[in-house]
Design a protein around this motif. Structure first.
Motif, PDB file in Angstrom:
ATOM      1  N   ARG A  41       0.806  -1.168  -0.032  1.00 32.95           N
ATOM      2  CA  ARG A  41       0.003  -0.059   0.016  1.00 32.95           C
ATOM      3  C   ARG A  41       0.802   1.312  -0.018  1.00 32.95           C
ATOM      4  NH1 ARG A  41      -5.569   0.243   3.108  1.00 32.95           N
ATOM      5  NH2 ARG A  41      -4.896   2.170   1.954  1.00 32.95           N
ATOM      6  N   GLU A  42       2.182   1.225   0.465  1.00 33.02           N
ATOM      7  CA  GLU A  42       3.036   2.266   0.693  1.00 33.02           C
ATOM      8  C   GLU A  42       4.279   2.055  -0.293  1.00 33.02           C
ATOM      9  OE1 GLU A  42       3.792   2.932   4.817  1.00 33.02           O
ATOM     10  OE2 GLU A  42       1.608   3.054   5.138  1.00 33.02           O
ATOM     11  N   LEU A  43       4.674   2.939  -1.160  1.00 32.04           N
ATOM     12  CA  LEU A  43       5.574   2.598  -2.138  1.00 32.04           C
ATOM     13  C   LEU A  43       6.519   3.789  -2.109  1.00 32.04           C
ATOM     14  CD1 LEU A  43       4.640   0.837  -5.450  1.00 32.04           C
ATOM     15  CD2 LEU A  43       5.515  -0.109  -3.240  1.00 32.04           C
ATOM     16  N   GLU A  44       7.681   3.808  -2.240  1.00 34.59           N
ATOM     17  CA  GLU A  44       8.646   4.719  -2.259  1.00 34.59           C
ATOM     18  C   GLU A  44       9.612   4.291  -3.447  1.00 34.59           C
ATOM     19  OE1 GLU A  44      12.710   6.534  -0.078  1.00 34.59           O
ATOM     20  OE2 GLU A  44      11.301   5.635   1.092  1.00 34.59           O
ATOM     21  N   LEU A  45       9.870   5.454  -4.313  1.00 32.64           N
ATOM     22  CA  LEU A  45      10.816   5.136  -5.385  1.00 32.64           C
ATOM     23  C   LEU A  45      11.776   6.009  -5.196  1.00 32.64           C
ATOM     24  CD1 LEU A  45       8.481   5.228  -8.580  1.00 32.64           C
ATOM     25  CD2 LEU A  45       9.281   3.292  -7.040  1.00 32.64           C
ATOM     26  N   ASN A  46      12.910   5.419  -4.924  1.00 35.82           N
ATOM     27  CA  ASN A  46      14.339   5.975  -4.459  1.00 35.82           C
ATOM     28  C   ASN A  46      15.054   6.236  -5.672  1.00 35.82           C
ATOM     29  OD1 ASN A  46      17.189   6.355  -4.011  1.00 35.82           O
ATOM     30  ND2 ASN A  46      16.831   5.472  -2.030  1.00 35.82           N
ATOM     31  N   LEU A  47      15.283   7.331  -6.385  1.00 34.72           N
ATOM     32  CA  LEU A  47      15.706   7.977  -7.650  1.00 34.72           C
ATOM     33  C   LEU A  47      17.174   8.246  -7.615  1.00 34.72           C
ATOM     34  CD1 LEU A  47      12.610   9.530  -8.937  1.00 34.72           C
ATOM     35  CD2 LEU A  47      13.303   7.007  -9.185  1.00 34.72           C
ATOM     36  N   GLU A  48      17.731   7.930  -6.488  1.00 34.78           N
ATOM     37  CA  GLU A  48      19.154   8.496  -6.233  1.00 34.78           C
ATOM     38  C   GLU A  48      20.048   8.029  -7.430  1.00 34.78           C
ATOM     39  OE1 GLU A  48      22.568   8.553  -2.582  1.00 34.78           O
ATOM     40  OE2 GLU A  48      21.162   6.835  -2.720  1.00 34.78           O
ATOM     41  N   LYS A  49      20.142   6.967  -8.048  1.00 33.44           N
ATOM     42  CA  LYS A  49      20.914   6.288  -9.027  1.00 33.44           C
ATOM     43  C   LYS A  49      20.233   6.230 -10.425  1.00 33.44           C
ATOM     44  CE  LYS A  49      23.631   3.926  -5.987  1.00 33.44           C
ATOM     45  NZ  LYS A  49      24.326   2.367  -5.509  1.00 33.44           N
ATOM     46  N   LEU A  50      19.132   7.043 -10.673  1.00 33.14           N
ATOM     47  CA  LEU A  50      18.376   7.188 -11.736  1.00 33.14           C
ATOM     48  C   LEU A  50      19.064   8.356 -12.525  1.00 33.14           C
ATOM     49  CD1 LEU A  50      16.020   6.025 -13.455  1.00 33.14           C
ATOM     50  CD2 LEU A  50      14.689   7.930 -12.848  1.00 33.14           C
ATOM     51  N   VAL A  51      19.590   8.085 -13.715  1.00 34.49           N
ATOM     52  CA  VAL A  51      20.470   9.096 -14.294  1.00 34.49           C
ATOM     53  C   VAL A  51      19.875   9.836 -15.307  1.00 34.49           C
ATOM     54  CG1 VAL A  51      22.685   8.204 -13.796  1.00 34.49           C
ATOM     55  CG2 VAL A  51      21.495   7.519 -16.104  1.00 34.49           C
ATOM     56  N   TYR A  52      18.542   9.304 -16.011  1.00 33.56           N
ATOM     57  CA  TYR A  52      17.600   9.977 -16.926  1.00 33.56           C
ATOM     58  C   TYR A  52      16.429   9.358 -16.952  1.00 33.56           C
ATOM     59  CZ  TYR A  52      16.037  11.085 -21.361  1.00 33.56           C
ATOM     60  OH  TYR A  52      15.314  11.683 -22.658  1.00 33.56           O
ATOM     61  N   ILE A  53      15.269  10.185 -17.060  1.00 35.92           N
ATOM     62  CA  ILE A  53      14.097   9.705 -17.584  1.00 35.92           C
ATOM     63  C   ILE A  53      13.252  10.524 -18.601  1.00 35.92           C
ATOM     64  CG2 ILE A  53      13.110  11.436 -15.848  1.00 35.92           C
ATOM     65  CD1 ILE A  53      11.283   9.242 -14.798  1.00 35.92           C
ATOM     66  N   SER A  54      12.614   9.765 -19.384  1.00 40.11           N
ATOM     67  CA  SER A  54      12.198  10.188 -20.785  1.00 40.11           C
ATOM     68  C   SER A  54      10.771  10.222 -20.468  1.00 40.11           C
ATOM     69  CB  SER A  54      12.427   9.239 -21.727  1.00 40.11           C
ATOM     70  OG  SER A  54      11.635   8.242 -21.706  1.00 40.11           O
ATOM     71  N   SER A  55       9.721  10.867 -21.478  1.00 41.36           N
ATOM     72  CA  SER A  55       8.257  10.757 -21.385  1.00 41.36           C
ATOM     73  C   SER A  55       7.790   9.605 -21.156  1.00 41.36           C
ATOM     74  CB  SER A  55       8.065  11.382 -22.636  1.00 41.36           C
ATOM     75  OG  SER A  55       8.317  10.613 -23.761  1.00 41.36           O
TER      76      SER A  55
END
Length: 100
Positions: A41-55
């Motif tokens: 029910r509770e989600l956290e997305l840790n984006l510390e190592k995400l270098v790029y996001i597209s549409s």
């Protein structure tokens, strides 16, 4: 792109994203997100190592957000890099999604 899940009892999970969330990875990532969303029910997305996001990646996150709202859950995005923050601000997604 890699996704690592860390459970947060009793109802939560953290997904740590690494790499690029773009048109070549968004479909598989969305499937993984929705599978986890069915169990937590509770989600956290840790984006510390995400270098790029597209549409396509933004669309996958929006789909997850809608799923969490429908099920009465919550989603938050954390530890965003400056490059990803810039994309979220330019697209207005920082106002749509819960960014911490």
């Amino acid at each position: 792109m890699m996704i690592k899940m860390v459970k947060r009892p009793p109802n939560g999970a953290e997904l740590r994203l690494e790499g690029k969330l773009d048109s070549s990875t968004a479909t598989a990532a969305e499937e993984a997100f929705l599978k986890v969303a069915a169990d937590y029910r509770e989600l956290e997305l840790n984006l510390e190592k995400l270098v790029y996001i597209s549409s396509a990646g933004l669309r996958a996150l929006l789909s997850l957000q809608k799923r969490m709202i429908r099920s009465g859950g919550s989603l938050k995005l954390t530890h965003m890099t400056p490059a990803v923050v810039e994309i979220f601000e330019m697209t207005g997604f920082s106002d749509i999604l819960n960014v911490e």
